[in-house]
Every structure is written in C-alpha cells, then in structure tokens.
Write a protein that holds these residues in place. Structure first.
Motif, PDB file in Angstrom:
ATOM      1  N   SER A  87       0.867  -1.168   0.000  1.00 58.88           N
ATOM      2  CA  SER A  87       0.000   0.000   0.000  1.00 58.88           C
ATOM      3  C   SER A  87       0.909   1.225   0.000  1.00 58.88           C
ATOM      4  O   SER A  87       1.689   1.420   0.932  1.00 58.88           O
ATOM      5  CB  SER A  87      -0.897   0.011   1.243  1.00 58.88           C
ATOM      6  N   LYS A 103      -5.159  -0.792   5.328  1.00 67.33           N
ATOM      7  CA  LYS A 103      -4.086  -0.529   4.375  1.00 67.33           C
ATOM      8  C   LYS A 103      -4.159   0.855   3.730  1.00 67.33           C
ATOM      9  O   LYS A 103      -3.221   1.263   3.058  1.00 67.33           O
ATOM     10  CB  LYS A 103      -4.081  -1.605   3.287  1.00 67.33           C
ATOM     11  N   PHE A 104      -5.270   1.549   3.919  1.00 69.78           N
ATOM     12  CA  PHE A 104      -5.359   2.917   3.393  1.00 69.78           C
ATOM     13  C   PHE A 104      -6.361   3.697   4.241  1.00 69.78           C
ATOM     14  O   PHE A 104      -7.211   3.111   4.911  1.00 69.78           O
ATOM     15  CB  PHE A 104      -5.770   2.918   1.918  1.00 69.78           C
ATOM     16  N   SER A 125      -7.164  -0.740  -1.723  1.00 68.62           N
ATOM     17  CA  SER A 125      -5.889  -0.113  -1.379  1.00 68.62           C
ATOM     18  C   SER A 125      -5.060   0.148  -2.627  1.00 68.62           C
ATOM     19  O   SER A 125      -4.422   1.199  -2.761  1.00 68.62           O
ATOM     20  CB  SER A 125      -5.112  -1.000  -0.411  1.00 68.62           C
ATOM     21  N   SER A 134      -3.822   3.694  -4.014  1.00 64.54           N
ATOM     22  CA  SER A 134      -2.391   3.926  -4.209  1.00 64.54           C
ATOM     23  C   SER A 134      -2.085   4.542  -5.569  1.00 64.54           C
ATOM     24  O   SER A 134      -1.086   5.236  -5.736  1.00 64.54           O
ATOM     25  CB  SER A 134      -1.612   2.615  -4.049  1.00 64.54           C
TER      26      SER A 134
END
Length: 353
Positions: free
Chosen positions: A208, A288-289, A334, A338
């Motif tokens: 990520s 993850k985000f 994620s 990204s």
C-alpha cells in the motif's frame, strides 16, 4: 465460556449488485459467521520498516476506554449472531502497557484472539499462553535475508526464523506475511521454499503506497500477472504457499477451477466481516489505506457498522459491478487508492480480467 453465536448471522452482504451468474458459490459465502477486529492498540514499534504506512502520533485508548470498547464489541457480536475475533497488532502490541489486560479481557468475553506482530521473547509469549494460547501469531518477512534486513532491520531475518521455531515448540499456530514490491517479487517463491514446514502458511499482500511506503515501487501489471501464475503453480507443490490476493481468482476462473474465498473471506469487502480499530479509537474500513468510518469513543460499533459510509465501502467499486467473479474478488481498494484513482468507481489497476 460465553457463546457469541446466534441462530442466524445478520452480517449479510448485499447481493443485489452482483451479476446473476452461477459460479458454484454457495450463498453462505455471502453471509459471515464471524466479525473480526484488527486492533492496533499502539503505534509504538521496535522496528522502523521502510514500507510502514502509519507512524503517526496518536493517543492510545486508556485501560478503561479499551475495556468499554471490548464490551461494546461483545454486544455487537451477540446482537448480530456472529463469533467475535480480536486480532491484536500495532506497532508492536507487546509495547502497549495495557496489552495483557486487553488480551485477558478479550478472552474472558469469549472472543478468539490472534496476534499480528514482531518476534518476542519466550517469556513474553508464555505470558499470553498462561491466559490462553493465541489462535495465530503472524509475523512478517520481506524476502531473502539481505533484502529483508534492508527493510526490517539488521538481524530481523534470523530472529524471525528462530521465532517460528519457538512458536512450533510451544504448539502455537504461525503465519508469515510479505509486503510485495517490485524489488522482492522475485524472492517470494525462494522464501516460500525456506518456509516450507516452518510455518502454517506464507502469503503476501501488495504494497500500500501510503506513508513511508509511497517511496517504494510496484511491479508492472504484466509482471504481476505473470508472478501470480507462477505462484499458483508453485503452490501445487508447496502447501505452505497460501492465497490472499483476490486477483488469483481471475486465473482460477479462466481455467475453470474453483475460486478461493479472497482476501478476508469475501473478496475485497472492507467494513463487512472485519474493520480496523486504531489505537486512538478511529475505525477504518481497511487498515491498508485511510478509510475512516467512525470512532469508538463517540459511537457504538453498531452505529459505525450501519452508517452510510460503511455501507458504501461494503458495496465496493462500480467498475466491477458486472464482473462474473465480483462476489469473491472486487480487486483491492488499497491498490486503487495507491494509484490515485476513485476507490468507489474505478477498478483495481492490476486487474487483468
């Protein structure tokens, strides 16, 4: 022990937007019988990994606040008729002054308990076992020794292998996770051979590109798709290699093979059967985000779970709406984030369906 299972789960994914295609997927796969909290009880860590996506300074919950949260989780699970799971992580959860109290409280409430963390001493591990042996203790490795130590710190590779031996000697289930980048994609299968028979499973998750991870590079879509195929082939001979990335289902589908259940059991399904709770009480659909859906200090889990924003995350991205394998895929939010795309509209840029 208290039971947290009702006669019927009330965690059911809305299937109205799924394509009406028979994939041989039982309806039960869209109904979760458990709810898992990935609880980051502290951001303190004894490592400084180069891909870390959150080293922000946050004020951890007090002992009282944490216990109130666990009580709320118990009532949420009881009301929804699901089994509760608390996955303690961080940072390094062992660096929290309240870790053992929170762990003990979770056990008392009847939750299953897991650890995502760094290797610890036998004494620290035995302190947990005296309360109850964790169902899983997952650690991380980032490739072969030289590369791993360049990411996680000198000596971390050898410590990890030694710790896996310790876990086995104490009969604690272990797992190993790798964060995949362009630099270590060629080392995954080599590491898998080393870990064969040393751990319960080994798998990977795509980087990520948040926080410090934004400085690292990812492989091209073509290179990644080729890697997934090689990984699946290797997994036929090495059962330690486990599947996590939803995109494996593209290959399985194209080869008329049974699909696997995806990242957390239901493809990409943030805020469905699992959420992340940060040390200050923030609740995110996916760790993850950034995906804030509430805070346990101001709202109950039921209010957070039933909120419009949580429902929106559960629906996933609209670009996958007509895809045959969406129920067990949906790409990775994620990854979409990204690449600077719209997580609710755009598909995973690594999708090769």
């Amino acid at each position: 022990m208290k039971t947290l299972v009702g006669t019927k789960s009330r965690l059911i994914r809305d299937t109205t937007y799924y394509p009406k295609v028979d994939l041989g997927i039982p309806q039960r796969l869209l109904v979760s019988e458990y709810f898992s909290i990935q609880w980051h009880i502290t951001n303190s860590c004894d490592l400084h990994c180069k891909h870390c996506y959150d080293r922000s300074k946050r004020s951890p919950l007090t002992l009282t606040q944490g216990q109130i949260f666990l009580n709320d989780l118990y009532h949420f699970c009881k009301e929804r008729g699901v089994k509760g799971n608390v996955c303690f992580t961080g940072g390094n959860p062992f660096l929290s002054p309240h870790f053992l109290q929170f762990y003990s409280k979770a056990v008392q409430k009847g939750f299953s308990v897991d650890i995502l963390g760094n290797p610890v001493t036998e004494e620290q591990l035995n302190a947990l076992i005296r309360i109850r042996k964790p169902g899983l203790f997952q650690i991380s490795l980032e490739g072969m020794k030289i590369h791993n130590d360049s990411i996680r710190g000198k000596g971390s590779f050898d410590r990890a292998l030694h710790f896996l031996e310790l876990l086995r000697s104490l009969n604690v289930q272990s797992g190993v996770m790798l964060t995949l980048t362009d630099k270590n994609i060629g080392q995954v299968l080599k590491l898998g051979k080393i870990l064969h028979d040393k751990t319960g499973f080994f798998t990977f998750s795509r980087l990520s590109q948040e926080g410090e991870g934004a400085r690292l590079e990812m492989p091209s879509r073509e290179k990644y798709a080729s890697f997934l195929l090689k990984y699946l082939e290797a997994a036929q001979k090495n059962p330690t290699l486990s599947l996590k990335d939803n995109l494996f289902n593209i290959i399985l589908y194209k080869n008329n093979l049974p699909l696997f259940d995806g990242c957390v059991g239901f493809g990409c399904s943030p805020a469905f059967n699992t959420v992340a709770v940060l040390c200050d009480g923030e609740v995110h659909a996916c760790r993850k985000f950034p995906s804030l859906i509430g805070n346990v200090n101001t709202k109950s889990l039921s209010q957070i779970y039933d909120s419009n924003i949580a429902k929106r995350y559960r629906k996933g991205n609209s670009a996958c709406a007509k895809c045959f394998i969406k129920p067990l895929c949906g790409g990775c939010m994620s990854s979409i984030k990204s690449h600077g795309l719209n997580i609710f509209k755009d598909k995973d840029p690594y999708c090769f369906m």
